[in-house]
Design an enzyme around this catalytic site. Structure first.
Site, PDB file in Angstrom:
ATOM      1  N   ARG A 171       0.740  -1.149  -0.147  1.00  0.00           N
ATOM      2  CA  ARG A 171      -0.009  -0.087   0.085  1.00  0.00           C
ATOM      3  C   ARG A 171       0.686   1.155  -0.097  1.00  0.00           C
ATOM      4  O   ARG A 171       0.558   2.113   0.626  1.00  0.00           O
ATOM      5  CB  ARG A 171      -1.007  -0.066   1.249  1.00  0.00           C
ATOM      6  CG  ARG A 171      -1.927  -1.044   1.224  1.00  0.00           C
ATOM      7  CD  ARG A 171      -2.997  -0.985  -0.156  1.00  0.00           C
ATOM      8  NE  ARG A 171      -4.036  -2.001   0.488  1.00  0.00           N
ATOM      9  CZ  ARG A 171      -4.087  -3.043   0.381  1.00  0.00           C
ATOM     10  NH1 ARG A 171      -3.067  -3.878  -0.110  1.00  0.00           N
ATOM     11  NH2 ARG A 171      -5.045  -3.794   0.542  1.00  0.00           N
ATOM     12  N   CYS A 216     -10.399  -0.232   4.142  1.00  0.00           N
ATOM     13  CA  CYS A 216      -9.682  -0.280   5.418  1.00  0.00           C
ATOM     14  C   CYS A 216      -9.279   1.013   5.817  1.00  0.00           C
ATOM     15  O   CYS A 216      -8.374   1.675   5.063  1.00  0.00           O
ATOM     16  CB  CYS A 216      -8.575  -1.430   5.059  1.00  0.00           C
ATOM     17  SG  CYS A 216      -9.296  -2.996   4.985  1.00  0.00           S
ATOM     18  N   GLU A 286      -4.389   3.683   6.459  1.00  0.00           N
ATOM     19  CA  GLU A 286      -4.307   3.035   5.348  1.00  0.00           C
ATOM     20  C   GLU A 286      -4.748   4.215   4.423  1.00  0.00           C
ATOM     21  O   GLU A 286      -4.564   4.537   3.120  1.00  0.00           O
ATOM     22  CB  GLU A 286      -4.926   1.746   5.165  1.00  0.00           C
ATOM     23  CG  GLU A 286      -4.627   0.923   4.251  1.00  0.00           C
ATOM     24  CD  GLU A 286      -5.186   0.997   2.870  1.00  0.00           C
ATOM     25  OE1 GLU A 286      -4.948   1.384   1.979  1.00  0.00           O
ATOM     26  OE2 GLU A 286      -6.201  -0.003   2.878  1.00  0.00           O
TER      27      GLU A 286
HETATM   28  N1  EPU Z   1     -11.266 -10.502  11.102  1.00  0.00           N
HETATM   29  C1  EPU Z   1     -11.958 -10.402  12.434  1.00  0.00           C
HETATM   30  N2  EPU Z   1     -12.821  -9.262  12.578  1.00  0.00           N
HETATM   31  C2  EPU Z   1     -13.070  -8.408  11.698  1.00  0.00           C
HETATM   32  C3  EPU Z   1     -12.473  -8.442  10.632  1.00  0.00           C
HETATM   33  C4  EPU Z   1     -11.489  -9.651  10.071  1.00  0.00           C
HETATM   34  O1  EPU Z   1     -11.706 -11.166  13.042  1.00  0.00           O
HETATM   35  O2  EPU Z   1     -13.816  -7.618  12.118  1.00  0.00           O
HETATM   36  C5  EPU Z   1     -10.397 -11.453  10.895  1.00  0.00           C
HETATM   37  C6  EPU Z   1     -11.016 -12.373   9.632  1.00  0.00           C
HETATM   38  O3  EPU Z   1     -11.708 -13.403  10.010  1.00  0.00           O
HETATM   39  C7  EPU Z   1      -9.793 -13.007   8.777  1.00  0.00           C
HETATM   40  C8  EPU Z   1      -8.750 -12.006   9.400  1.00  0.00           C
HETATM   41  O4  EPU Z   1      -9.151 -11.075  10.366  1.00  0.00           O
HETATM   42  O5  EPU Z   1      -9.138 -14.202   9.768  1.00  0.00           O
HETATM   43  C9  EPU Z   1      -8.459 -11.077   7.969  1.00  0.00           C
HETATM   44  O6  EPU Z   1      -9.502 -10.359   7.605  1.00  0.00           O
HETATM   45  P1  EPU Z   1      -9.785 -10.258   5.939  1.00  0.00           P
HETATM   46  O7  EPU Z   1      -9.774 -11.525   5.295  1.00  0.00           O
HETATM   47  O8  EPU Z   1     -11.313  -9.640   6.055  1.00  0.00           O
HETATM   48  O9  EPU Z   1      -8.775  -9.244   5.113  1.00  0.00           O
HETATM   49  P2  EPU Z   1      -8.098  -8.181   5.852  1.00  0.00           P
HETATM   50  O10 EPU Z   1      -6.428  -8.413   6.077  1.00  0.00           O
HETATM   51  O11 EPU Z   1      -8.725  -7.407   6.945  1.00  0.00           O
HETATM   52  C10 EPU Z   1      -7.282  -7.434   3.647  1.00  0.00           C
HETATM   53  C11 EPU Z   1      -6.908  -5.926   2.968  1.00  0.00           C
HETATM   54  C12 EPU Z   1      -8.351  -5.425   2.280  1.00  0.00           C
HETATM   55  C13 EPU Z   1      -8.785  -6.437   1.018  1.00  0.00           C
HETATM   56  C14 EPU Z   1      -9.088  -7.999   1.852  1.00  0.00           C
HETATM   57  C15 EPU Z   1      -9.395  -9.182   0.994  1.00  0.00           C
HETATM   58  C16 EPU Z   1      -5.641  -4.382   4.395  1.00  0.00           C
HETATM   59  C17 EPU Z   1      -5.443  -3.525   5.250  1.00  0.00           C
HETATM   60  N3  EPU Z   1      -6.682  -4.920   3.961  1.00  0.00           N
HETATM   61  O12 EPU Z   1      -8.133  -7.382   4.507  1.00  0.00           O
HETATM   62  O13 EPU Z   1      -7.968  -4.317   1.394  1.00  0.00           O
HETATM   63  O14 EPU Z   1      -9.858  -6.275   0.557  1.00  0.00           O
HETATM   64  O15 EPU Z   1      -7.583  -8.225   2.735  1.00  0.00           O
HETATM   65  O16 EPU Z   1      -8.703  -9.313   0.130  1.00  0.00           O
HETATM   66  O17 EPU Z   1      -4.461  -4.817   3.667  1.00  0.00           O
HETATM   67  C18 EPU Z   1      -8.418  -1.763   1.637  1.00  0.00           C
HETATM   68  O18 EPU Z   1      -7.173  -1.935   1.285  1.00  0.00           O
HETATM   69  O19 EPU Z   1      -8.956  -0.789   1.584  1.00  0.00           O
HETATM   70  C19 EPU Z   1      -9.018  -3.291   1.786  1.00  0.00           C
HETATM   71  C20 EPU Z   1     -10.132  -3.237   2.387  1.00  0.00           C
END
Ligand code: EPU
Length: 297
Positions: A171, A216, A286
């Protein structure tokens, strides 16, 4: 030259004054631009930058990863949305305007069976913004496919930048002090991978769809998920003014309808404080805050 002289110097370009910016951000918050322009062509963009000497210049792309401060933004805000051409140089290489929609690009590549950007499934915004923040998912980012760029510098010159002129990571992209006009994107021989695309699309189901947000709020700290950390610290449902933390995904702050940017900032600070107090981890934002692209010349 001051902004008072801007309009007479640009008789053929519409320059708005006191222009509300909230409709140009997916969060739907923020104040007004003292001056605002949306060039239709790259030469117009150059002319505007030249005329704006001695004033701060801000750039807005799709407005999907940005927080626009409340109040008056002193200076000139330029939207690159209308620089939205695409011209194919060969089967797998295209020169694409900074304002071209990333979702439309993904759709085009899917239709043409060109693989590479499957991970961009569901990411909103324009290509210019996506490059500036190396938008992506699953450890991948759109900058991987940027072969070269045309950009406008603080003097209004069009400069060509190659792969060695910038670097990128999670990012982030080191480009600064220029406005991207177009990007030459190139994809290797891979075919479109529909299964991979569907997998990334499915992940979007864990996110608040159709709500006003800027995606995010925080980056994932190494080895952790910001969403999980925020969730574990009880942030879901926290509210300040018109802003609240999504109960679907704790890394999304939403505008319930009447939020201000200050509400969003205060709520993000509160969430980060909770995580820091209970885990010792400092979350990094972010979402970018609209700030000058050129410092005063
Ligand atoms: N989780 C929780 N509670 C929550 C949210 C997430 O326990 O409220 C847990 C999920 O169950 C999972 C882990 O955290 O085990 C990771 O969550 P998720 O799979 O939703 O992915 P993320 O790491 O939160 C990243 C990117 C997103 C992208 C998604 C899907 C970042 C900061 N975020 O989210 O990007 O859409 O993967 O590919 O890198 C963005 O950049 O704006 C964004 C939303």
């Amino acid at each position: 030259m001051t902004l008072n002289n801007l309009k007479p110097r640009l008789p053929d370009i519409i320059i708005r004054e006191n222009w509300p910016l909230f409709p140009l951000s997916t969060l739907g918050t923020g104040g007004k631009a003292e001056f605002f322009a949306q060039p239709e062509t790259v030469p117009q963009l150059q002319e505007i930058v030249r005329a704006a000497e001695n004033t701060p210049v801000y750039v807005l792309g799709g407005g999907s990863n940005i927080l626009i401060p409340d109040g008056v933004i002193h200076g000139l805000v330029i939207s690159t949305r209308n620089l939205s051409s695409i011209s194919w140089l060969d089967d797998r290489t295209a020169e694409i305007g900074a304002g071209f929609s990333l979702p439309v690009l993904v759709k085009t590549l899917r239709e043409k069976n060109i693989g590479g950007l499957e991970f961009s499934a569901g990411i909103p915004g324009t290509l210019g913004g996506a490059i500036m923040g190396n938008a992506g998912a699953g450890g991948r980012g759109v900058c991987e496919f940027a072969e070269s760029l045309n950009a406008v510098d603080a003097q209004g010159n069009l400069v060509a930048l190659g792969r060695d002129d910038f670097s990128y990571g999670y990012r982030n992209c080191t480009l600064s002090g220029v406005i991207i006009a177009s990007v030459v994107m190139s994809w290797n021989g891979d075919s479109w991978d529909e299964a991979k695309y569907s997998e990334f699309m499915a992940k979007r189901k864990n996110q608040p769809i159709g709500m006003r947000s800027a995606g995010c709020t925080f980056k994932n700290p190494e080895g952790h998920s910001a969403g999980k950390l925020l969730d574990d610290c009880g942030c879901k449902g926290l509210r300040i003014g018109g802003a609240f933390v999504s109960d679907v995904h704790a890394n999304f702050i939403l505008n319930g309808g009447n939020a201000t940017s200050s509400d969003i900032i205060e709520l993000a600070d509160l969430c980060a404080k909770r995580v820091c107090e209970s885990t010792g981890i400092t979350l990094e934002p972010e979402i970018k805050t609209l700030s000058p692209c050129f410092s005063v010349k």
